[in-house]
Design a protein around this motif. Structure first.
Motif, PDB file in Angstrom:
ATOM      1  N   ILE A  36      -4.401   1.965   8.440  1.00  0.00           N
ATOM      2  CA  ILE A  36      -4.620   2.787   7.245  1.00  0.00           C
ATOM      3  C   ILE A  36      -3.519   2.557   6.196  1.00  0.00           C
ATOM      4  CG2 ILE A  36      -5.120   5.105   6.384  1.00  0.00           C
ATOM      5  CD1 ILE A  36      -5.666   5.842   9.429  1.00  0.00           C
ATOM      6  N   PRO A  37      -2.228   2.639   6.569  1.00  0.00           N
ATOM      7  CA  PRO A  37      -1.207   2.418   5.526  1.00  0.00           C
ATOM      8  C   PRO A  37      -1.142   0.976   5.032  1.00  0.00           C
ATOM      9  CG  PRO A  37      -0.166   2.927   7.636  1.00  0.00           C
ATOM     10  CD  PRO A  37      -1.640   3.050   7.851  1.00  0.00           C
TER      11      PRO A  37
ATOM     12  N   CYS B 165     -11.486   1.661  11.228  1.00  0.00           N
ATOM     13  CA  CYS B 165     -10.063   1.698  10.846  1.00  0.00           C
ATOM     14  C   CYS B 165      -9.291   1.569  12.160  1.00  0.00           C
ATOM     15  CB  CYS B 165      -9.695   3.024  10.196  1.00  0.00           C
ATOM     16  SG  CYS B 165      -9.997   3.085   8.458  1.00  0.00           S
TER      17      CYS B 165
ATOM     18  N   GLY C 166      -3.696  -0.535   3.982  1.00  0.00           N
ATOM     19  CA  GLY C 166      -4.705  -0.645   2.933  1.00  0.00           C
ATOM     20  C   GLY C 166      -5.958  -1.376   3.383  1.00  0.00           C
TER      21      GLY C 166
ATOM     22  N   ALA D 164       0.802  -1.212   0.000  1.00  0.00           N
ATOM     23  CA  ALA D 164       0.000   0.000   0.000  1.00  0.00           C
ATOM     24  C   ALA D 164       0.838   1.265   0.000  1.00  0.00           C
ATOM     25  CB  ALA D 164      -0.941  -0.001   1.203  1.00  0.00           C
TER      26      ALA D 164
ATOM     27  N   CYS E 192      -8.235  -0.522   5.474  1.00  0.00           N
ATOM     28  CA  CYS E 192      -9.417   0.308   5.772  1.00  0.00           C
ATOM     29  C   CYS E 192     -10.289   0.500   4.540  1.00  0.00           C
ATOM     30  CB  CYS E 192      -8.996   1.687   6.253  1.00  0.00           C
ATOM     31  SG  CYS E 192      -8.445   1.683   7.942  1.00  0.00           S
ATOM     32  N   GLY E 193      -9.761   0.187   3.378  1.00  0.00           N
ATOM     33  CA  GLY E 193     -10.523   0.409   2.154  1.00  0.00           C
ATOM     34  C   GLY E 193     -10.868   1.871   2.015  1.00  0.00           C
ATOM     35  N   GLU E 194     -12.111   2.173   1.709  1.00  0.00           N
ATOM     36  CA  GLU E 194     -12.514   3.566   1.499  1.00  0.00           C
ATOM     37  C   GLU E 194     -13.136   4.182   2.753  1.00  0.00           C
ATOM     38  OE1 GLU E 194     -14.747   4.068  -2.052  1.00  0.00           O
ATOM     39  OE2 GLU E 194     -13.187   3.184  -3.298  1.00  0.00           O
ATOM     40  N   THR E 195     -13.058   3.461   3.858  1.00  0.00           N
ATOM     41  CA  THR E 195     -13.565   3.994   5.123  1.00  0.00           C
ATOM     42  C   THR E 195     -12.711   5.177   5.549  1.00  0.00           C
ATOM     43  OG1 THR E 195     -14.184   1.748   5.703  1.00  0.00           O
ATOM     44  CG2 THR E 195     -14.138   3.337   7.501  1.00  0.00           C
ATOM     45  N   ASP E 196     -13.339   6.215   6.113  1.00  0.00           N
ATOM     46  CA  ASP E 196     -12.562   7.366   6.553  1.00  0.00           C
ATOM     47  C   ASP E 196     -11.536   6.940   7.601  1.00  0.00           C
ATOM     48  OD1 ASP E 196     -12.645  10.515   6.402  1.00  0.00           O
ATOM     49  OD2 ASP E 196     -12.191   9.934   8.459  1.00  0.00           O
ATOM     50  N   PRO E 197     -10.296   7.501   7.510  1.00  0.00           N
ATOM     51  CA  PRO E 197      -9.238   7.104   8.450  1.00  0.00           C
ATOM     52  C   PRO E 197      -9.660   7.222   9.920  1.00  0.00           C
ATOM     53  CG  PRO E 197      -8.332   8.506   6.728  1.00  0.00           C
ATOM     54  CD  PRO E 197      -9.813   8.449   6.501  1.00  0.00           C
ATOM     55  N   GLN E 198     -10.538   8.185  10.222  1.00  0.00           N
ATOM     56  CA  GLN E 198     -10.932   8.380  11.627  1.00  0.00           C
ATOM     57  C   GLN E 198     -12.096   7.474  12.053  1.00  0.00           C
ATOM     58  OE1 GLN E 198     -10.724  12.500  12.944  1.00  0.00           O
ATOM     59  NE2 GLN E 198     -12.399  12.141  14.334  1.00  0.00           N
ATOM     60  N   SER E 199     -12.691   6.753  11.107  1.00  0.00           N
ATOM     61  CA  SER E 199     -13.774   5.847  11.481  1.00  0.00           C
ATOM     62  C   SER E 199     -13.263   4.818  12.492  1.00  0.00           C
ATOM     63  CB  SER E 199     -14.297   5.129  10.233  1.00  0.00           C
ATOM     64  OG  SER E 199     -15.053   4.000  10.621  1.00  0.00           O
TER      65      SER E 199
END
Lengths: 205, 205
Positions: free
Chosen positions: A112-113, A127, A115, A34, A117-124
């Motif tokens: 997050i790095p 993740c 990959g 990623a 988390c997919g398209e989920t917001d990093p702060q969700s």
């Protein structure tokens, strides 16, 4: 006996399938590099119900984290991590200077790095984010632990072997006192250090 | 008048070129969604000799960073960042709790999740790392700055709009007091806050 493969063909149909396969291969997957760094095929992310295992997975899979500044780390040979982050630091950088002045530190990694988390917001909350708090301690390079740590670091960070000797890199470890994980809705999880260091035991008990 | 495109063809040669184009497109580039999150086409990374511009680029391009814990942020509309990181935090998470108890904070972003480090080790000085130190302050959502911040956050984090109202998210900003950048060999760079906030002016002067 050699296995027979279908005869190759350069027909438009065959080329179309080649094109489709190429498109599929370019999609992200759990093995995707990623952030451009080599990463072994990851065992899949543990179930969020197992906080200690998820925390250990985050530490085993990541190659860098943040101790106020971004640093590389390793918790063991690939696939054989023990959960304790080891660092290779020089007093030319602030992380070692800070640690020698005040050993209190927190260390953060996320998926997050990776990959995952997919398209989920990093702060969700889904993740996963792990912050280990503790003391950043110097490790004697000649001790058994020091030799293990150096092997662990070099196994995941081959370039470290070529870092300038004159910069006097030293091994540090995070002596973990507190584990703080967000990996799902419903609030943070704080497995004990013992549970974090022995996630399988924790799971059985 | 409509522009004419070459006639399409389904010959093997045309499909071969389609395949080659697909392969090229699958290679990493500055527009690659390195960690699975949507990112606009990035202007290229500034020259390491321009520390303020590099710092601003890191803040403009990243969508998350670490303030002891990993959090989403935005410094403006895409391509129109002003360098001040804004956050959307709830006291259900520790970052807001910590900020309200003690506003001193540091915020770290790197170009590792952007994919621009390539295969360089994350800790190598050529992988840019920025730590902004300052005070994490609450921003009045009804103020001009608050409205700008919310637009900036929602533009880069569309999912925030759907986060639960009952969690009472509030806008925070980092009031920057110190800029610390490593982006090349030869030691850290500490542009002044004024230089960081006005990188073009800095470059001209």
């Amino acid at each position: 006996m050699e296995r027979e493969f279908p005869a190759t063909s350069s027909s438009p149909t065959a080329l179309f399938f080649l094109f489709a396969a190429c498109l599929l291969l370019s999609l992200p997957g759990p093995h995707v590099v990623a952030d451009g760094h080599l990463r072994l095929l990851a065992p899949s992310k543990p179930d969020p119900s197992d906080a200690a295992a998820t925390a250990r997975w985050l530490v085993a899979q990541n190659s860098w984290g943040v101790v106020r500044h971004a640093v590389s780390f390793s918790d063991g040979l690939p696939g054989e991590g023990y959960g304790i982050p080891y660092f290779y630091l020089t007093t030319l950088d602030p992380t070692a200077v800070d640690a020698l002045a005040d050993e209190r530190a927190s260390f953060t990694v996320t998926d997050i790095p990776l990959g995952s988390c997919g398209e989920t917001d990093p702060q969700s909350p889904t993740c996963a984010k792990l912050t280990l708090t503790g003391k950043l301690k110097l490790v004697d390079g000649n001790s058994t632990e020091g030799k293990f740590a150096l092997a662990a670091l070099f196994a995941k960070h081959a370039q470290m072997k070529d870092w300038p000797k004159k910069h006097k890199f030293q091994i540090f470890k995070l002596d973990i006192r507190h584990v703080f994980l967000i990996d799902w809705f419903g609030g943070a999880k704080t497995p004990t250090v013992e549970q974090y260091l022995n996630p399988a035991v924790n799971k059985l008990s």
